[in-house]
Design a protein around this motif. Structure first.
Motif, short mmCIF file in Angstrom:
data_model
loop_
_atom_site.label_atom_id
_atom_site.label_comp_id
_atom_site.label_asym_id
_atom_site.label_seq_id
_atom_site.Cartn_x
_atom_site.Cartn_y
_atom_site.Cartn_z
N SER A 258 50.50 36.59 124.95
CA SER A 258 51.01 37.79 125.61
C SER A 258 49.91 38.47 126.40
N ALA A 259 50.23 38.86 127.65
CA ALA A 259 49.25 39.55 128.49
C ALA A 259 48.86 40.89 127.87
N ASP A 260 49.83 41.58 127.25
CA ASP A 260 49.52 42.85 126.59
C ASP A 260 48.52 42.66 125.45
N ALA A 261 48.70 41.58 124.69
CA ALA A 261 47.79 41.31 123.58
C ALA A 261 46.39 41.00 124.10
N ALA A 262 46.31 40.24 125.19
CA ALA A 262 45.00 39.90 125.76
C ALA A 262 44.29 41.15 126.26
N LEU A 263 45.02 42.02 126.96
CA LEU A 263 44.41 43.24 127.49
C LEU A 263 44.04 44.22 126.37
N MET A 264 44.83 44.26 125.31
CA MET A 264 44.46 45.10 124.17
C MET A 264 43.20 44.58 123.50
N GLY A 265 43.04 43.25 123.47
CA GLY A 265 41.81 42.67 122.94
C GLY A 265 40.60 43.10 123.76
N VAL A 266 40.78 43.13 125.10
CA VAL A 266 39.70 43.60 125.97
C VAL A 266 39.42 45.08 125.72
N ALA A 267 40.47 45.88 125.60
CA ALA A 267 40.30 47.32 125.40
C ALA A 267 39.57 47.62 124.09
N VAL A 268 39.98 46.94 123.02
CA VAL A 268 39.34 47.18 121.73
C VAL A 268 37.90 46.67 121.74
N GLY A 269 37.70 45.46 122.30
CA GLY A 269 36.35 44.88 122.31
C GLY A 269 35.35 45.70 123.10
N THR A 270 35.77 46.18 124.27
CA THR A 270 34.84 46.97 125.10
C THR A 270 34.63 48.37 124.55
N SER A 271 35.46 48.81 123.62
CA SER A 271 35.30 50.13 123.02
C SER A 271 34.42 50.10 121.77
N CYS A 272 33.95 48.93 121.39
CA CYS A 272 33.19 48.79 120.14
C CYS A 272 31.80 48.26 120.44
N VAL A 309 36.82 43.05 114.29
CA VAL A 309 37.49 41.80 114.66
C VAL A 309 38.52 41.40 113.61
N ILE A 310 38.14 41.49 112.34
CA ILE A 310 39.04 41.08 111.25
C ILE A 310 40.30 41.95 111.24
N VAL A 311 40.15 43.24 111.52
CA VAL A 311 41.30 44.15 111.48
C VAL A 311 42.10 44.09 112.78
N ALA A 312 41.41 44.03 113.92
CA ALA A 312 42.08 44.17 115.22
C ALA A 312 42.93 42.96 115.56
N VAL A 313 42.46 41.76 115.29
CA VAL A 313 43.19 40.55 115.72
C VAL A 313 44.59 40.49 115.12
N PRO A 314 44.76 40.59 113.80
CA PRO A 314 46.13 40.54 113.27
C PRO A 314 46.99 41.72 113.69
N VAL A 315 46.40 42.90 113.82
CA VAL A 315 47.19 44.07 114.22
C VAL A 315 47.69 43.91 115.65
N ILE A 316 46.82 43.44 116.55
CA ILE A 316 47.23 43.25 117.95
C ILE A 316 48.33 42.19 118.05
N LEU A 317 48.17 41.07 117.32
CA LEU A 317 49.20 40.02 117.38
C LEU A 317 50.51 40.51 116.77
N TRP A 318 50.43 41.39 115.80
CA TRP A 318 51.65 41.93 115.18
C TRP A 318 52.36 42.90 116.13
N MET A 319 51.58 43.72 116.83
CA MET A 319 52.17 44.72 117.71
C MET A 319 52.61 44.12 119.05
N TRP A 320 51.83 43.17 119.59
CA TRP A 320 52.12 42.60 120.91
C TRP A 320 52.17 41.08 120.81
N SER A 321 53.05 40.57 119.98
CA SER A 321 53.14 39.13 119.78
C SER A 321 53.78 38.46 120.98
#
Length: 321
Positions: A258-272, A309-321
């Motif tokens: 999902s494009a939303d999941a990929a962009l959320m990964g970018v948003a979370v990663g660049t914020s940490c 990483v451990i928390v964000a990956v499953p949460v992002i896939l759950w919200m934007w699968s």
């Protein structure tokens, strides 16, 4: 006649000396009275990255004459500097022990771009002004949430309204703008567009695709998240997001993510950005006052990044699968 003149000169010299001593004593009494009544105050303050003091000395700035501010001592990286205060060039993060009249101390520190560290009672203005400022900000957020205005338009309008209603003057508004971030974004946005236009983003995505091919989507998302996180520790997080977003979008298309999941990964990663002091302004701001070194950040930042990483990956896939 000559003897008479000499006698008169001696008397005048004695009178001048006595008058001078009297003035010194009077000035000393006045200073002691000021200190006793609490008019003069000592305070610790930290120099911010945007301060006008950086690179200059007290003699060059004439702090005592222009602002009525005395710099008593300077600490850098947790250690007090032993050189003459007048010869020290200020750096971002230096801790200053300053002395000034209490009536204008806070205003002077704000003008010079310093943050007070000592316990103090701050006067934030009239209660009516506070309610008005809070109402304007909440109104801007409401316009954004309702979809009536885009966030940049609503928030800039809120800032302009605060100037119009005289909650802050134009000079304070101008100083609050972080021009370094604006210039950095202006320089990095074309770089991100160039990566996308020349195929550089697709090339990087293809390399990552070779590693993630045939793997579950969480592997690709983890790679995107970690890559964004590492890059944001080297450059500004906003610039890192501009660079990584096209790559993440290209990778998501190839892997069916999902494009939303990929962009959320970018948003979370660049914020940490926890691994270096240069990844975010907050990291740099506490480096000198806390006496930290460059290598101190990863000791706590690395475990914290792993937790993210451990928390964000499953949460992002759950919200934007």
């Amino acid at each position: 006649l000559a003897n008479t003149v000499e006698d008169n000169d001696e008397v005048n010299d004695e009178d001048d000396s006595e008058a001078k001593q009297a003035r010194i004593k009077q000035a000393r009494v006045e200073r002691e009275d000021d200190i006793a009544t609490g008019d003069v105050r000592l305070m610790e303050a930290v120099i911010t990255p945007s301060s006008r003091l950086i690179g200059l000395t007290t003699n060059r700035l004439n702090l005592r004459e222009r602002y009525g501010l005395n710099v008593v001592a300077i600490a850098r990286q947790g250690h007090r500097l032993t050189q003459r205060v007048s010869d020290i060039r200020f750096r971002s993060g230096d801790i200053l022990l300053v002395q000034a009249y209490e009536s204008n101390l806070m205003t002077t520190l704000q003008t010079l771009g310093c943050l007070p560290l000592a316990e103090r009672e701050l006067s934030l203005g009239r209660q009516k002004s506070l309610w008005l400022a809070g109402g304007l900000f909440l109104g801007a957020i409401g316009l954004v949430l309702s979809g009536l205005l885009a966030p940049p338009v609503a928030l800039v309008g809120c800032a302009v309204a605060m100037v119009v209603f005289q909650l802050l003057d134009a000079s304070e508004a101008y100083q609050a703008i972080d021009w370094s971030v604006i210039v950095l974004l202006a320089a990095m946005i074309p770089v991100g567009q160039a990566l996308e236009a020349t195929g550089g983003a697709d090339l990087i995505a293809a390399q990552i695709l070779g590693v993630a091919q045939g793997q579950p989507n969480w592997v690709a998302l983890t790679i995107i998240l970690i890559g964004s996180m590492v890059l944001s520790n080297v450059v500004n997080n906003a610039a890192a997001a501009v660079l990584v977003a096209p790559i993440a979008l290209g990778l998501s298309v190839q892997l069916g993510l999902s494009a939303d999941a990929a962009l959320m990964g970018v948003a979370v990663g660049t914020s940490c950005a926890f691994l270096t002091p240069i990844g975010h302004q907050s990291n740099a701001l506490v480096m000198e006052p806390g006496g930290y070194r460059f290598g101190d950040y990863w000791r706590l930042g690395l475990p914290l990044s792993v937790v993210v990483v451990i928390v964000a990956v499953p949460v992002i896939l759950w919200m934007w699968s």
